[in-house]
Write a protein that holds these residues in place. Structure first.
Motif, mmCIF file in Angstrom:
data_model
loop_
_atom_site.group_PDB
_atom_site.id
_atom_site.type_symbol
_atom_site.label_atom_id
_atom_site.label_comp_id
_atom_site.label_asym_id
_atom_site.label_seq_id
_atom_site.Cartn_x
_atom_site.Cartn_y
_atom_site.Cartn_z
ATOM 1 N N ILE A 50 -14.433 -19.189 -11.619
ATOM 2 C CA ILE A 50 -15.811 -19.688 -11.581
ATOM 3 C C ILE A 50 -16.763 -18.579 -11.153
ATOM 4 C CG2 ILE A 50 -17.370 -21.286 -10.379
ATOM 5 C CD1 ILE A 50 -15.057 -23.308 -10.339
ATOM 6 N N THR A 51 -16.325 -17.766 -10.219
ATOM 7 C CA THR A 51 -17.153 -16.680 -9.690
ATOM 8 C C THR A 51 -17.621 -15.724 -10.771
ATOM 9 O OG1 THR A 51 -15.428 -16.694 -7.974
ATOM 10 C CG2 THR A 51 -17.274 -15.174 -7.668
ATOM 11 N N ILE A 52 -16.694 -15.258 -11.585
ATOM 12 C CA ILE A 52 -17.002 -14.222 -12.569
ATOM 13 C C ILE A 52 -18.013 -14.686 -13.612
ATOM 14 C CG2 ILE A 52 -15.993 -12.782 -14.391
ATOM 15 C CD1 ILE A 52 -13.468 -12.600 -12.571
ATOM 16 N N PRO A 53 -17.883 -15.893 -14.182
ATOM 17 C CA PRO A 53 -18.938 -16.354 -15.094
ATOM 18 C C PRO A 53 -20.308 -16.453 -14.440
ATOM 19 C CG PRO A 53 -16.963 -17.658 -15.409
ATOM 20 C CD PRO A 53 -16.725 -16.818 -14.192
ATOM 21 N N LEU A 54 -20.354 -16.796 -13.156
ATOM 22 C CA LEU A 54 -21.636 -16.844 -12.457
ATOM 23 C C LEU A 54 -22.247 -15.451 -12.341
ATOM 24 C CD1 LEU A 54 -20.917 -19.403 -9.580
ATOM 25 C CD2 LEU A 54 -22.326 -19.770 -11.618
ATOM 26 N N VAL A 55 -21.405 -14.472 -12.005
ATOM 27 C CA VAL A 55 -21.891 -13.095 -11.928
ATOM 28 C C VAL A 55 -22.427 -12.649 -13.284
ATOM 29 C CG1 VAL A 55 -21.230 -10.694 -11.518
ATOM 30 C CG2 VAL A 55 -20.296 -12.510 -10.072
ATOM 31 N N ASN A 56 -21.687 -12.934 -14.324
ATOM 32 C CA ASN A 56 -22.075 -12.497 -15.659
ATOM 33 C C ASN A 56 -23.267 -13.264 -16.206
ATOM 34 O OD1 ASN A 56 -20.018 -10.617 -15.616
ATOM 35 N ND2 ASN A 56 -18.562 -11.929 -16.687
ATOM 36 N N SER A 57 -23.645 -14.351 -15.513
ATOM 37 C CA SER A 57 -24.854 -15.101 -15.882
ATOM 38 C C SER A 57 -26.077 -14.652 -15.088
ATOM 39 C CB SER A 57 -24.626 -16.601 -15.663
ATOM 40 O OG SER A 57 -23.640 -17.088 -16.542
#
Length: 255
Positions: A50-57
């Motif tokens: 979940i963390t990584i998609p948030l960063v990439n958003s």
């Protein structure tokens, strides 16, 4: 911490069917209702799914987990994505090994999330209360806390439906449960078999994970005691009031 050592390195393969897009959707919908954050803390970030998609958003994310091995996998995943390079990603990330009951940053944040029933691993009421209080203190005024936990009936159903078996070529498991009905607490026993890179041998290791479910009304009361307002409880990724047939309880609380 004995759990999530070897397990961390096969976790993503075992959990590939988990509804991560649904958690991300729920968070975005909550933020659209209450104000889109810039800075986000994820408690129990695990391998960063979940963390990584948030960063990439484009969010400024702090991923917090107690397991050094889970954080190691998350870092490697972040760097392996096309957006892992700072030149290409929109947001920012820092990984911290901390206990969610005592987590602390140097500055308050706009939002805190804790999904995939991470808070169900807190086995005493005082542990829940400490996490709620610490999270309230770590949020900016108007900040929002989103988390999910197992409904008590889900814990009971695990015991009724066991054993569970996963059988794939590279990794398999046998999963059994022991229920403490008085505490609504369940102990998960996993025997995991991981195929070695060479040959047809499998390495076996054991994992024990314990989870507890809490009365939904008690949880709402404790959120309010911690200082939160506008506390709501929804069911199973949807914006409908949770009832006894819910599997996951989703709490939305505003500072």
């Amino acid at each position: 911490m004995s759990s999530y050592r070897k397990f961390a390195y096969v976790y993503d393969e075992l959990m590939e069917d988990m509804p991560y897009p649904d958690w991300l959707r729920f968070a975005r919908q909550a933020w659209e209702k209450h104000g889109m954050p810039k800075s986000v803390v994820e408690l129990g970030c695990g391998t960063g799914s979940i963390t990584i998609p948030l960063v990439n958003s484009g969010f400024e994310v702090t991923g917090i987990d107690l397991s050094a091995d889970m954080l190691s996998v998350a870092r490697n995943k972040m760097e392996a994505t096309p957006q892992g390079n700072r030149l290409f990603r929109e947001g920012s990330i820092r990984w911290l090994q901390q206990d969610m009951r005592e987590w602390v940053l140097h500055e308050p944040v706009d939002a805190v999330i804790s999904f995939c029933d991470c808070m169900s691993y807190l086995l005493e009421e005082k542990d829940i209360i400490s996490t709620l209080v610490r999270t309230y203190e770590g949020l900016k005024p108007g900040g929002i806390f989103l988390f999910d936990v197992h409904h008590p009936n889900t814990i009971i159903r695990y015991d009724e439906e066991q054993p569970f078996v996963w059988d794939e070529k590279s990794v398999s498991y046998i999963w059994t449960c022991d229920l403490d009905a008085a505490r609504c607490e369940i102990e998960h026993h996993l025997s995991i078999f991981v195929k070695e890179e060479q040959g047809n041998l499998y390495q076996r290791f054991e994992e024990v994970h314990v989870q507890r479910a809490y009365d939904p009304e008690w949880m709402k009361v404790e959120l309010i005691k911690a200082g939160f307002r506008d506390v709501k409880c929804y069911a199973d990724f949807e914006w409908v009031e949770a009832e006894d047939d819910a599997q996951r309880l989703f709490y939305v609380a505003v500072k």
